[in-house]
Design a protein around this motif. Structure first.
Motif, PDB file in Angstrom:
ATOM      1  N   ARG A  16       0.843  -1.203   0.000  1.00  0.00           N
ATOM      2  CA  ARG A  16       0.000   0.000   0.000  1.00  0.00           C
ATOM      3  C   ARG A  16       0.877   1.251   0.000  1.00  0.00           C
ATOM      4  NH1 ARG A  16       0.576   3.227   3.734  1.00  0.00           N
ATOM      5  NH2 ARG A  16      -0.712   4.701   2.606  1.00  0.00           N
ATOM      6  N   TYR A  17       0.383   2.263  -0.647  1.00  0.00           N
ATOM      7  CA  TYR A  17       1.013   3.583  -0.596  1.00  0.00           C
ATOM      8  C   TYR A  17      -0.094   4.578  -0.887  1.00  0.00           C
ATOM      9  CZ  TYR A  17       0.739   4.140  -5.674  1.00  0.00           C
ATOM     10  OH  TYR A  17       0.256   4.274  -6.950  1.00  0.00           O
ATOM     11  N   ALA A  18       0.178   5.829  -0.593  1.00  0.00           N
ATOM     12  CA  ALA A  18      -0.846   6.852  -0.831  1.00  0.00           C
ATOM     13  C   ALA A  18      -0.879   7.159  -2.327  1.00  0.00           C
ATOM     14  CB  ALA A  18      -0.525   8.108  -0.015  1.00  0.00           C
ATOM     15  N   GLN A  73      -6.844  17.829  -6.258  1.00  0.00           N
ATOM     16  CA  GLN A  73      -6.230  16.503  -6.360  1.00  0.00           C
ATOM     17  C   GLN A  73      -7.138  15.561  -7.165  1.00  0.00           C
ATOM     18  OE1 GLN A  73      -3.784  15.299  -2.753  1.00  0.00           O
ATOM     19  NE2 GLN A  73      -5.280  16.606  -1.767  1.00  0.00           N
ATOM     20  N   GLN A  75      -7.382  12.460  -7.300  1.00  0.00           N
ATOM     21  CA  GLN A  75      -7.917  11.259  -6.640  1.00  0.00           C
ATOM     22  C   GLN A  75      -9.422  11.396  -6.370  1.00  0.00           C
ATOM     23  OE1 GLN A  75      -5.176  12.994  -5.693  1.00  0.00           O
ATOM     24  NE2 GLN A  75      -3.823  11.798  -4.374  1.00  0.00           N
ATOM     25  N   TYR A 143     -10.217   9.334  12.830  1.00  0.00           N
ATOM     26  CA  TYR A 143      -8.900   8.926  12.321  1.00  0.00           C
ATOM     27  C   TYR A 143      -8.632   7.442  12.603  1.00  0.00           C
ATOM     28  CZ  TYR A 143      -7.405  13.411  10.550  1.00  0.00           C
ATOM     29  OH  TYR A 143      -7.304  14.537   9.793  1.00  0.00           O
ATOM     30  N   LEU A 146     -10.149   5.831   9.750  1.00  0.00           N
ATOM     31  CA  LEU A 146      -9.316   6.002   8.555  1.00  0.00           C
ATOM     32  C   LEU A 146      -8.188   4.967   8.548  1.00  0.00           C
ATOM     33  CD1 LEU A 146      -8.408   7.579   6.004  1.00  0.00           C
ATOM     34  CD2 LEU A 146      -7.067   9.048   7.514  1.00  0.00           C
ATOM     35  N   CYS A 161      -6.005   6.450  -0.950  1.00  0.00           N
ATOM     36  CA  CYS A 161      -5.234   7.643  -0.605  1.00  0.00           C
ATOM     37  C   CYS A 161      -5.984   8.399   0.482  1.00  0.00           C
ATOM     38  CB  CYS A 161      -5.023   8.562  -1.811  1.00  0.00           C
ATOM     39  SG  CYS A 161      -3.948   9.968  -1.368  1.00  0.00           S
ATOM     40  N   PRO A 162      -5.378   8.490   1.681  1.00  0.00           N
ATOM     41  CA  PRO A 162      -5.998   9.325   2.712  1.00  0.00           C
ATOM     42  C   PRO A 162      -5.886  10.768   2.263  1.00  0.00           C
ATOM     43  CG  PRO A 162      -3.847   8.496   3.454  1.00  0.00           C
ATOM     44  CD  PRO A 162      -4.079   7.936   2.091  1.00  0.00           C
ATOM     45  N   MET A 163      -6.924  11.546   2.507  1.00  0.00           N
ATOM     46  CA  MET A 163      -6.959  12.910   1.966  1.00  0.00           C
ATOM     47  C   MET A 163      -7.261  13.935   3.064  1.00  0.00           C
ATOM     48  SD  MET A 163      -6.839  12.379  -1.517  1.00  0.00           S
ATOM     49  CE  MET A 163      -7.683  13.748  -2.230  1.00  0.00           C
ATOM     50  N   GLU A 164      -6.187  14.603   3.477  1.00  0.00           N
ATOM     51  CA  GLU A 164      -6.367  15.695   4.429  1.00  0.00           C
ATOM     52  C   GLU A 164      -6.213  17.036   3.710  1.00  0.00           C
ATOM     53  OE1 GLU A 164      -3.581  15.575   7.658  1.00  0.00           O
ATOM     54  OE2 GLU A 164      -5.181  15.404   9.132  1.00  0.00           O
ATOM     55  N   GLY A 165      -5.738  16.943   2.494  1.00  0.00           N
ATOM     56  CA  GLY A 165      -5.537  18.162   1.701  1.00  0.00           C
ATOM     57  C   GLY A 165      -6.851  18.648   1.123  1.00  0.00           C
ATOM     58  N   LYS A 204       9.566   3.193   0.521  1.00  0.00           N
ATOM     59  CA  LYS A 204       8.863   3.775   1.673  1.00  0.00           C
ATOM     60  C   LYS A 204       9.842   4.600   2.497  1.00  0.00           C
ATOM     61  CE  LYS A 204       4.590   1.778   2.446  1.00  0.00           C
ATOM     62  NZ  LYS A 204       4.064   2.799   1.549  1.00  0.00           N
ATOM     63  N   ARG A 206      10.530   5.819   5.962  1.00  0.00           N
ATOM     64  CA  ARG A 206      10.146   5.655   7.367  1.00  0.00           C
ATOM     65  C   ARG A 206      11.399   5.757   8.228  1.00  0.00           C
ATOM     66  NH1 ARG A 206       5.892   5.901   4.956  1.00  0.00           N
ATOM     67  NH2 ARG A 206       4.015   4.635   5.310  1.00  0.00           N
TER      68      ARG A 206
END
Ligand SMILES: Cc1cc2nc3c(=O)[nH]c(=O)nc-3n(C[C@H](O)[C@H](O)[C@H](O)COP(=O)(O)O)c2cc1C
Length: 216
Positions: A16-18, A73, A75, A143, A146, A161-165, A204, A206
């Motif tokens: 997984r990745y955004a 965005q 997405q 969250y 999420l 894709c988590p979206m906080e933008g 990644k 990290r």
């Protein structure tokens, strides 16, 4: 119940990745979507109060409007399922009462037996010190959902894709939430990565586990 192996788990989490670019033609099959929807419902929350709602925006013109207030965005419009996470702006006696009723029906308990629990929640969230930061508290709960969603989707081989933008206040206006009990926390796009998304192959980033995890 059959558990997955540690290797399978880590493979999914590395996979997984955004996602920055979704395949606009990729649609999540209904059975998989229902599993994801159930995972959202099964998310744990503080006291079990579930101060949230998950708004799945299917309407494409509505998504186009939201995209304008999501840093444009792609997405938002290109994913298969776009989930906006809503939190309750306040917690009142009716919320706690509704929850007590649910416990009572689900577990076959008299509501009188839940009186101590009811008072405890009310004295904390409705009238206690945490009532002053109740919206923050409720946002935090979303969250957890999420995080649960991201892991669940990865384990099913579904991209996200988590979206906080995004601008939560504009979302509230577009989604007609202003005079409701709910407000926008953030969102999550779900679907399938586009082969053109170069980030899929990126390593990644990290910090080392030794820096992030301390044992005492
Ligand atoms: C709460 C939250 C909000 C995020 N908002 C966005 C976003 O609006 N747009 C985006 O492209 N990525 C967003 N991301 C993705 C992060 O940048 C990404 O998860 C992080 O860089 C780690 O990379 P990875 O998820 O690909 O492993 C968000 C991530 C989280 C957890």
């Amino acid at each position: 119940m059959k558990n997955i192996t540690p290797t399978q788990l880590l493979d999914s989490l590395h996979w997984r990745y955004a996602v920055k670019a979704f395949d606009p033609n990729g649609k999540i099959p209904e059975e998989q979507w229902q599993a994801i929807a159930n995972a959202l419902v099964l998310t744990p929350s503080s006291y079990g109060l579930q101060p949230w709602k998950f708004l799945v925006v299917r309407d494409q013109p509505l998504r186009t409007k939201l995209k304008t207030f999501s840093w444009n965005q792609s997405q938002v419009t290109d994913c298969s399922h776009y989930v906006v996470f809503l939190h309750k702006k306040t917690i009142n006696e009716e919320d706690v009462e509704e929850y007590m009723q649910q416990i009572s029906e689900t577990r076959g308990l008299p509501t009188a037996s839940l009186e101590g629990f009811r008072k405890m929640i009310l004295s904390d969230l409705a009238t206690g010190p945490r009532s002053k930061i109740i919206q923050e508290w409720a946002i935090r709960q979303t969250y957890i959902a999420l995080g649960n969603l991201l892991t669940t989707a990865a384990m099913l081989g579904i991209d996200a894709c988590p979206m906080e933008g995004l601008d939560p206040l504009e979302y509230d206006k577009i989604l007609g939430l202003e005079n409701t009990r709910f407000a926008t926390s953030m969102a999550c796009a779900l679907g399938y990565r586009s082969p053109q998304d170069g980030l899929a192959k990126a390593k990644k980033v990290r910090f080392p586990a030794a820096q992030l995890i301390e044992y005492r």
